[in-house]
Design an enzyme around this catalytic site. Structure first.
Site, short mmCIF file in Angstrom:
data_model
loop_
_atom_site.label_atom_id
_atom_site.label_comp_id
_atom_site.label_asym_id
_atom_site.label_seq_id
_atom_site.Cartn_x
_atom_site.Cartn_y
_atom_site.Cartn_z
N ARG A 1 -3.35 -0.60 5.35
CA ARG A 1 -3.94 -1.68 4.55
C ARG A 1 -3.02 -2.88 4.37
O ARG A 1 -3.43 -4.02 4.63
CB ARG A 1 -4.35 -1.14 3.18
CG ARG A 1 -5.44 -0.09 3.28
CD ARG A 1 -5.69 0.60 1.95
NE ARG A 1 -4.54 1.43 1.59
CZ ARG A 1 -4.43 2.08 0.44
NH1 ARG A 1 -5.36 1.97 -0.49
NH2 ARG A 1 -3.36 2.81 0.19
N CYS B 1 0.87 -1.19 0.00
CA CYS B 1 0.00 0.00 0.00
C CYS B 1 0.90 1.23 0.00
O CYS B 1 2.08 1.13 -0.34
CB CYS B 1 -0.99 -0.02 1.17
SG CYS B 1 -0.29 0.24 2.82
N ASP C 1 -8.30 3.78 1.48
CA ASP C 1 -7.31 4.04 2.52
C ASP C 1 -8.06 4.59 3.74
O ASP C 1 -8.64 5.66 3.68
CB ASP C 1 -6.29 5.07 2.02
CG ASP C 1 -5.12 5.23 2.97
OD1 ASP C 1 -5.24 4.85 4.16
OD2 ASP C 1 -4.08 5.75 2.53
#
Length: 154
Positions: A15, A9, A122
């Site tokens: 994440r 990420c 996100d």
């Protein structure tokens, strides 16, 4: 058949640590699972506290993980590179030097939304509920990946 899987990420604190933890919890120890970020701002840091809490609530400990920046050498080390969003995809592919490298990279939600190029949102600037939603998406995608890996090995 064991495989080496990398989750990527942006900062490697929200994440991808969740994706790494989820994937590790579903595979045997002969698989290698790691995570990285396309940016290095958080290198050496633990995952975001909200990611740690979310994973812990589901029985997964990610508190030992430390953020690191994605590197060109990751293309050689890993068999599969799963990115969380379209920008991560662009950033990782920009470092690929061969077709083989490019073929290792895929958006993780392609597993549950094939051909739709869906981003894992996100959750950094939101609340705890965003982390819970991200966990559920990643959990579903990781189940699909695990099933594919099992089919390959049988």
């Amino acid at each position: 058949m064991s495989a080496k899987i990398l989750m990527v990420c942006l900062g490697n604190i929200c994440r991808s640590p969740l994706a790494e933890g989820i994937m590790r919890s579903k595979l045997t120890e002969d698989f290698v699972v790691d995570s990285a970020g396309t940016g290095g701002w958080h290198a050496g840091e633990q995952p975001d506290k909200r990611s740690i809490v979310t994973a812990k609530n589901r029985g997964i400990d990610i508190s030992y993980q430390r953020a690191r920046k994605f590197s060109k050498t990751d293309f050689e080390k890993f068999d599969f590179i799963y990115v969380m969003d379209n920008q991560n995809l662009k950033d990782v592919l920009s470092l690929a030097e061969t077709e083989n490298h490019k073929n290792k990279v895929q958006m993780i939600l392609e597993e549950i939304f094939p051909g739709e190029r869906v981003d894992v949102p996100d959750p950094y600037y939101g609340g705890q509920d965003g982390f819970e939603k991200v966990f559920d998406m990643l959990d579903q995608a990781c189940d699909k990946i695990v099933n594919k890996l099992r089919k390959k090995s049988s």
